[in-house]
Design a protein around this motif. Structure first.
Motif, PDB file in Angstrom:
ATOM      1  N   ILE A  88     -14.725  -5.072   8.407  1.00 46.65           N
ATOM      2  CA  ILE A  88     -13.211  -5.019   8.401  1.00 46.65           C
ATOM      3  C   ILE A  88     -12.829  -5.141  10.007  1.00 46.65           C
ATOM      4  CG2 ILE A  88     -11.238  -3.231   8.459  1.00 46.65           C
ATOM      5  CD1 ILE A  88     -12.697  -2.016   6.199  1.00 46.65           C
ATOM      6  N   ALA A  89     -11.799  -5.980   9.999  1.00 42.73           N
ATOM      7  CA  ALA A  89     -11.532  -6.520  11.625  1.00 42.73           C
ATOM      8  C   ALA A  89     -10.413  -6.041  12.111  1.00 42.73           C
ATOM      9  CB  ALA A  89     -11.408  -8.134  11.492  1.00 42.73           C
ATOM     10  N   TYR A  90      -9.050  -5.750  11.327  1.00 38.76           N
ATOM     11  CA  TYR A  90      -8.181  -5.151  11.562  1.00 38.76           C
ATOM     12  C   TYR A  90      -7.231  -5.056  10.732  1.00 38.76           C
ATOM     13  CZ  TYR A  90      -6.201 -10.123  11.320  1.00 38.76           C
ATOM     14  OH  TYR A  90      -5.691 -11.124  10.703  1.00 38.76           O
ATOM     15  N   SER A  91      -6.007  -4.321  10.843  1.00 41.60           N
ATOM     16  CA  SER A  91      -5.118  -4.114   9.940  1.00 41.60           C
ATOM     17  C   SER A  91      -3.704  -4.282  10.548  1.00 41.60           C
ATOM     18  CB  SER A  91      -5.008  -2.669   9.627  1.00 41.60           C
ATOM     19  OG  SER A  91      -4.556  -1.787  10.418  1.00 41.60           O
ATOM     20  N   GLU A  92      -2.902  -4.578   9.724  1.00 41.56           N
ATOM     21  CA  GLU A  92      -1.197  -4.551  10.098  1.00 41.56           C
ATOM     22  C   GLU A  92      -0.654  -3.439   9.367  1.00 41.56           C
ATOM     23  OE1 GLU A  92       0.083  -8.237   8.542  1.00 41.56           O
ATOM     24  OE2 GLU A  92      -0.718  -9.599  10.254  1.00 41.56           O
ATOM     25  N   SER A  93      -0.062  -2.596  10.377  1.00 42.49           N
ATOM     26  CA  SER A  93       0.415  -1.188   9.970  1.00 42.49           C
ATOM     27  C   SER A  93       1.741  -0.998  10.017  1.00 42.49           C
ATOM     28  CB  SER A  93      -0.556  -0.067  10.331  1.00 42.49           C
ATOM     29  OG  SER A  93      -1.851  -0.181  10.044  1.00 42.49           O
ATOM     30  N   ARG A  94       2.552  -0.288   9.279  1.00 42.49           N
ATOM     31  CA  ARG A  94       4.062   0.136   9.735  1.00 42.49           C
ATOM     32  C   ARG A  94       4.305   1.399   9.113  1.00 42.49           C
ATOM     33  NH1 ARG A  94       3.890  -5.069   8.121  1.00 42.49           N
ATOM     34  NH2 ARG A  94       4.783  -6.620   9.349  1.00 42.49           N
ATOM     35  N   TYR A  95       4.677   2.274  10.100  1.00 38.94           N
ATOM     36  CA  TYR A  95       5.258   3.839   9.591  1.00 38.94           C
ATOM     37  C   TYR A  95       6.589   3.938   9.490  1.00 38.94           C
ATOM     38  CZ  TYR A  95       0.399   5.210  10.622  1.00 38.94           C
ATOM     39  OH  TYR A  95      -0.749   5.361  10.855  1.00 38.94           O
ATOM     40  N   ALA A  96       7.237   4.679   8.336  1.00 35.76           N
ATOM     41  CA  ALA A  96       8.604   4.836   8.192  1.00 35.76           C
ATOM     42  C   ALA A  96       8.927   6.230   7.814  1.00 35.76           C
ATOM     43  CB  ALA A  96       9.293   3.798   7.405  1.00 35.76           C
ATOM     44  N   ALA A  97       9.712   6.914   7.984  1.00 35.30           N
ATOM     45  CA  ALA A  97      10.315   8.112   7.265  1.00 35.30           C
ATOM     46  C   ALA A  97      10.923   7.781   6.206  1.00 35.30           C
ATOM     47  CB  ALA A  97      11.233   9.077   8.120  1.00 35.30           C
ATOM     48  N   ARG A  98      10.702   8.427   4.976  1.00 39.94           N
ATOM     49  CA  ARG A  98      11.103   8.175   3.693  1.00 39.94           C
ATOM     50  C   ARG A  98      11.570   9.525   2.926  1.00 39.94           C
ATOM     51  NH1 ARG A  98      12.556   3.019   4.504  1.00 39.94           N
ATOM     52  NH2 ARG A  98      10.792   1.447   4.358  1.00 39.94           N
ATOM     53  N   VAL A  99      12.367   9.280   1.819  1.00 38.71           N
ATOM     54  CA  VAL A  99      12.189  10.233   1.018  1.00 38.71           C
ATOM     55  C   VAL A  99      11.236  10.001  -0.318  1.00 38.71           C
ATOM     56  CG1 VAL A  99      13.707  11.298  -0.905  1.00 38.71           C
ATOM     57  CG2 VAL A  99      14.781  10.607   1.073  1.00 38.71           C
ATOM     58  N   VAL A 100      10.562  11.159  -0.672  1.00 40.00           N
ATOM     59  CA  VAL A 100       9.419  10.898  -1.356  1.00 40.00           C
ATOM     60  C   VAL A 100       9.680  10.342  -2.851  1.00 40.00           C
ATOM     61  CG1 VAL A 100       9.088  13.224  -2.349  1.00 40.00           C
ATOM     62  CG2 VAL A 100       7.231  11.824  -2.176  1.00 40.00           C
ATOM     63  N   GLY A 101      10.745  10.666  -3.406  1.00 36.38           N
ATOM     64  CA  GLY A 101      11.170  10.288  -4.762  1.00 36.38           C
ATOM     65  C   GLY A 101      10.431  11.204  -5.981  1.00 36.38           C
ATOM     66  N   GLU A 102      10.889  11.268  -7.192  1.00 44.96           N
ATOM     67  CA  GLU A 102      10.596  12.109  -8.178  1.00 44.96           C
ATOM     68  C   GLU A 102       8.949  11.930  -8.419  1.00 44.96           C
ATOM     69  OE1 GLU A 102      11.957  13.866 -12.369  1.00 44.96           O
ATOM     70  OE2 GLU A 102      12.850  12.232 -11.726  1.00 44.96           O
ATOM     71  N   LYS A 103       8.618  10.618  -8.676  1.00 43.20           N
ATOM     72  CA  LYS A 103       7.382  10.249  -9.111  1.00 43.20           C
ATOM     73  C   LYS A 103       6.267  10.877  -8.233  1.00 43.20           C
ATOM     74  CE  LYS A 103       4.329   6.476 -10.982  1.00 43.20           C
ATOM     75  NZ  LYS A 103       4.582   5.182 -11.234  1.00 43.20           N
ATOM     76  N   ARG A 104       6.388  10.278  -7.032  1.00 36.32           N
ATOM     77  CA  ARG A 104       5.193  10.710  -5.918  1.00 36.32           C
ATOM     78  C   ARG A 104       5.567  12.080  -5.666  1.00 36.32           C
ATOM     79  NH1 ARG A 104       6.382   5.782  -6.157  1.00 36.32           N
ATOM     80  NH2 ARG A 104       4.861   4.109  -6.160  1.00 36.32           N
ATOM     81  N   GLY A 105       6.767  12.764  -5.538  1.00 34.23           N
ATOM     82  CA  GLY A 105       6.954  14.119  -5.260  1.00 34.23           C
ATOM     83  C   GLY A 105       6.037  15.093  -6.240  1.00 34.23           C
TER      84      GLY A 105
ATOM     85  N   LEU B 192      -2.117  -3.377   5.573  1.00 34.98           N
ATOM     86  CA  LEU B 192      -2.763  -4.386   4.980  1.00 34.98           C
ATOM     87  C   LEU B 192      -3.948  -4.762   5.793  1.00 34.98           C
ATOM     88  CD1 LEU B 192      -2.522  -6.822   3.361  1.00 34.98           C
ATOM     89  CD2 LEU B 192      -1.357  -8.143   4.820  1.00 34.98           C
ATOM     90  N   VAL B 193      -5.022  -4.524   5.187  1.00 34.54           N
ATOM     91  CA  VAL B 193      -6.420  -4.636   6.131  1.00 34.54           C
ATOM     92  C   VAL B 193      -6.844  -6.029   5.700  1.00 34.54           C
ATOM     93  CG1 VAL B 193      -8.637  -3.349   6.126  1.00 34.54           C
ATOM     94  CG2 VAL B 193      -6.548  -1.935   5.570  1.00 34.54           C
ATOM     95  N   TYR B 194      -7.713  -6.376   6.779  1.00 34.15           N
ATOM     96  CA  TYR B 194      -8.070  -7.779   6.993  1.00 34.15           C
ATOM     97  C   TYR B 194      -9.560  -7.723   7.052  1.00 34.15           C
ATOM     98  CZ  TYR B 194      -3.543  -9.854   7.191  1.00 34.15           C
ATOM     99  OH  TYR B 194      -2.111 -10.132   7.173  1.00 34.15           O
ATOM    100  N   LEU B 195     -10.577  -8.616   6.526  1.00 36.53           N
ATOM    101  CA  LEU B 195     -12.018  -8.678   6.899  1.00 36.53           C
ATOM    102  C   LEU B 195     -12.138  -9.677   8.005  1.00 36.53           C
ATOM    103  CD1 LEU B 195     -13.428  -8.971   3.373  1.00 36.53           C
ATOM    104  CD2 LEU B 195     -13.505  -6.933   4.808  1.00 36.53           C
ATOM    105  N   GLU B 196     -13.160  -9.901   8.647  1.00 36.34           N
ATOM    106  CA  GLU B 196     -13.493 -11.121   9.581  1.00 36.34           C
ATOM    107  C   GLU B 196     -13.208 -12.248   8.873  1.00 36.34           C
ATOM    108  OE1 GLU B 196     -17.811  -9.350  11.498  1.00 36.34           O
ATOM    109  OE2 GLU B 196     -17.567 -10.465   9.190  1.00 36.34           O
ATOM    110  N   GLY B 197     -12.350 -12.992   9.582  1.00 32.71           N
ATOM    111  CA  GLY B 197     -11.897 -14.443   9.433  1.00 32.71           C
ATOM    112  C   GLY B 197     -10.628 -14.166   8.909  1.00 32.71           C
ATOM    113  N   GLY B 198      -9.942 -13.183   8.969  1.00 37.20           N
ATOM    114  CA  GLY B 198      -8.392 -12.984   8.626  1.00 37.20           C
ATOM    115  C   GLY B 198      -8.296 -12.864   7.248  1.00 37.20           C
TER     116      GLY B 198
END
Length: 298
Positions: free
Chosen positions: A232-249, A266-272
């Protein structure tokens, strides 16, 4: 842009064998003759794509909040991709059998949450990515992070199945629309408490046999490296504050309007090569982001 509901047709062939018994009467005697006939019955089932919902008017929860949960879940599950136009008010009204005012109230709620935005005269769209801020250069899985902090944790797989890639998932994993990927949903407990809901979408083309592993015990990152033969080479990550919603709550055992920290990664292997697209939902009262940053020379 006109949006059409996706319809999934399932064809089932059911063999049916019928035994016939006939009473035959001739001039000399009477006897019973038997015949066996086999037919194939074709059954066609049509199912609309996406999460289906029936409004429950017998509960105390207002209808507009139930509609908001429906909209929110379609966004969280990537059924509606970022920047994509959602169904029109009329389509939602017809699908859920609710009033226009109810739909407007639910949509406005999600606009305030930052999940949707509206363009006058065109429609309502899923909000695209915000600007992301790097938290450092190291990439650890949450399991590796917990181990590094000497915290006792347990992982429970609640769903593991192959699914067909939607347009959004296919673009993230660089696979064909309709191609199989492994979907996995897990709950992580820390010191006996549910603190994290993890949804993984794994590129099974790059990770043959990944479904054979026990992710109640094994690390996903380590298994993906093992079966793919790549690091595994790298990842593109984004964080945000959310309301969880009924299903995941319900899955995290918190109220549907509880705040959560949402990680999209989004996780990437070697070679992108994109190998895993995931969503992690973290209880806001249990997690915070911390980092040590080295100031660069200007």
């Amino acid at each position: 842009m006109q949006r059409f509901e996706k319809i999934v047709f399932t064809f089932i062939v059911i063999p049916i064998t019928i035994h016939l018994y006939l009473l035959v009467h001739t001039s000399s005697n009477m006897y019973i003759d038997s015949y066996t006939c086999t037919y194939c019955l074709l059954v066609v089932q049509a199912n609309a794509g996406g999460d289906q919902m029936i409004i429950n008017r017998e509960v105390s929860k207002p209808v507009y909040l139930q509609v908001a949960d429906y909209l929110r879940n379609n966004i969280y599950s990537e059924e509606w991709g970022k920047g994509e136009q959602i169904p029109s008010e009329n389509q939602i009204m017809k699908s859920l059998e609710v009033s226009r005012g109810t739909v407007k109230k639910a949509v406005n709620m999600l606009v305030e949450e930052g999940l949707l935005y509206q363009i006058q005269g065109k429609g309502t769209y899923v909000t695209e990515d915000n600007i992301s801020y790097s938290l450092g250069k190291g990439l650890l899985s949450f399991a590796e992070s917990l181990e590094g902090q000497k915290l006792a944790y347990e992982t429970k797989v609640i769903t593991s199945e192959f699914r067909k890639a939607t347009k959004e998932i296919a673009s993230r994993l660089n696979i064909d629309v309709g191609e199989d990927y492994l979907y996995m949903k897990r709950i992580r407990y820390v010191e006996g408490e549910k603190v994290m809901l993890i949804e993984n979408r794994i590129n099974s083309r790059l990770c043959p046999g990944v479904q054979e592993h026990d992710f109640n015990k094994e690390s996903l990152f380590k298994v993906m490296e093992k079966v793919s033969g790549k690091k595994i080479a790298y990842s593109e990550s984004r964080y945000a504050a959310r309301v969880v919603g009924e299903k995941r709550g319900k899955e995290l055992e918190v109220a549907s309007d509880s705040p959560v920290l949402h990680l999209e990664q989004l996780v990437y292997l070697e070679g992108g090569l994109p190998v895993e697209f995931g969503n992690v939902w973290l209880k806001a009262n249990k997690y915070y982001l911390g980092t040590v940053l080295q100031r660069e020379e200007m």
